[in-house]
Design a protein around this motif. Structure first.
Motif, PDB file in Angstrom:
ATOM      1  N   ASP A 116       0.834  -1.206   0.000  1.00  0.00           N
ATOM      2  CA  ASP A 116       0.000   0.000   0.000  1.00  0.00           C
ATOM      3  C   ASP A 116       0.868   1.256   0.000  1.00  0.00           C
ATOM      4  OD1 ASP A 116      -2.363  -1.396  -0.029  1.00  0.00           O
ATOM      5  OD2 ASP A 116      -2.698  -1.276   2.126  1.00  0.00           O
ATOM      6  N   SER A 117       1.915   1.246   0.830  1.00  0.00           N
ATOM      7  CA  SER A 117       2.794   2.417   0.911  1.00  0.00           C
ATOM      8  C   SER A 117       3.459   2.702  -0.424  1.00  0.00           C
ATOM      9  CB  SER A 117       3.862   2.192   1.996  1.00  0.00           C
ATOM     10  OG  SER A 117       3.279   2.121   3.287  1.00  0.00           O
ATOM     11  N   ASP A 119       2.309   1.936  -3.353  1.00  0.00           N
ATOM     12  CA  ASP A 119       1.279   2.455  -4.258  1.00  0.00           C
ATOM     13  C   ASP A 119       1.000   3.924  -3.977  1.00  0.00           C
ATOM     14  OD1 ASP A 119       1.003   0.037  -5.555  1.00  0.00           O
ATOM     15  OD2 ASP A 119      -0.714  -0.619  -4.362  1.00  0.00           O
ATOM     16  N   TYR A 120       0.895   4.291  -2.681  1.00  0.00           N
ATOM     17  CA  TYR A 120       0.632   5.692  -2.327  1.00  0.00           C
ATOM     18  C   TYR A 120       1.795   6.590  -2.744  1.00  0.00           C
ATOM     19  CZ  TYR A 120      -2.956   3.598   0.705  1.00  0.00           C
ATOM     20  OH  TYR A 120      -4.025   2.889   1.188  1.00  0.00           O
ATOM     21  N   LYS A 125      -1.344  12.048  -2.428  1.00  0.00           N
ATOM     22  CA  LYS A 125      -2.598  12.779  -2.319  1.00  0.00           C
ATOM     23  C   LYS A 125      -2.601  13.604  -1.039  1.00  0.00           C
ATOM     24  CE  LYS A 125      -5.615   9.747  -5.030  1.00  0.00           C
ATOM     25  NZ  LYS A 125      -6.904   9.001  -5.034  1.00  0.00           N
ATOM     26  N   ASP A 128      -2.145  12.383   2.898  1.00  0.00           N
ATOM     27  CA  ASP A 128      -1.235  11.254   3.111  1.00  0.00           C
ATOM     28  C   ASP A 128      -0.275  11.563   4.262  1.00  0.00           C
ATOM     29  OD1 ASP A 128      -2.429  10.004   1.008  1.00  0.00           O
ATOM     30  OD2 ASP A 128      -0.703  10.103  -0.345  1.00  0.00           O
ATOM     31  N   ARG A 204      -3.079   6.449   4.252  1.00  0.00           N
ATOM     32  CA  ARG A 204      -4.059   7.306   3.572  1.00  0.00           C
ATOM     33  C   ARG A 204      -5.438   7.021   4.166  1.00  0.00           C
ATOM     34  NH1 ARG A 204      -3.708   7.117  -2.755  1.00  0.00           N
ATOM     35  NH2 ARG A 204      -1.887   8.421  -2.222  1.00  0.00           N
TER      36      ARG A 204
END
Length: 205
Positions: A116-117, A119-120, A125, A128, A204
């Protein structure tokens, strides 16, 4: 208070025929029971540590630990066990299994969190939160939060609190703690997050 100790449960039953009972001296059959012993923590079996074999005379109901009976009876019991061995039930390893599942679950959770990290990091965004270790104070951690994104830059506020444990970082995420402004170019932030070596986690809402 920690509750721990030992216990046992029945894991096998059988019968020994044509036995002379030491108590009533009759030629009888004896029912035997194998008890599996185990260590437990909070009444959850963790691992076995032995067995007890108990025989009961069908006539006088006297009971014996088989190992204390004569060689003939022990020989019959050994033949019975060789023919149909007593297996330790999986439930006697329950505690070890639970710990293994927790460890595997933790590893999988960390991997999902890492994915996930990453991807963020590719698509920042507003809102975040980036987690990092203070470069000048190893073992101390803090966060920063993105508040604005322009065409070329990422802007936000750095947390003015720090903490000495990764697992307790949620305690410093109060909005009022974000007071120090920062800015990165998008390329700078991309380099800092590409392998999570600087910012080790991104969350997020």
């Amino acid at each position: 208070m920690i509750f721990y100790g030992t216990n046992s449960s029945k894991i096998k039953k059988g019968q020994l025929r044509n036995i002379t009972c030491p108590n009533c001296s009759n030629d009888v059959s004896m029912n035997y029971t194998v008890f599996g012993k185990y260590f437990h923590l909070y009444w959850i079996p963790f691992f076995p540590y032995g067995k007890v074999n108990v025989a009961e005379c069908n006539t006088c109901k006297a009971t014996y630990d088989i190992k204390n009976l004569d060689q003939k009876i022990n020989a019959k019991f050994k033949i019975e066990q060789d023919r149909n061995p007593t297996k330790t039930p999986f439930k006697h390893f329950s505690g070890i299994g639970i710990i293994a599942l927790i460890i595997v679950g933790g590893i999988l959770y960390d991997k999902l969190e890492e994915n996930d990290s990453l991807d963020y990091a590719k698509n920042p965004k507003i809102g975040d939160v980036y987690y990092f270790e203070l470069p000048e104070m190893k073992g101390h951690y803090s966060t920063l939060k993105i508040t604005k994104i322009t065409k070329d830059s990422i802007l936000g506020l750095e947390n003015n609190m720090e903490i000495g444990s990764k697992s307790d970082m949620d305690k410093i995420l109060d909005e009022k703690n974000y007071v120090y402004p920062f800015s990165y170019s998008k390329e700078e932030l991309k380099d800092l997050t590409k392998d999570l070596s600087v910012f080790f986690k991104i969350t997020r809402d």
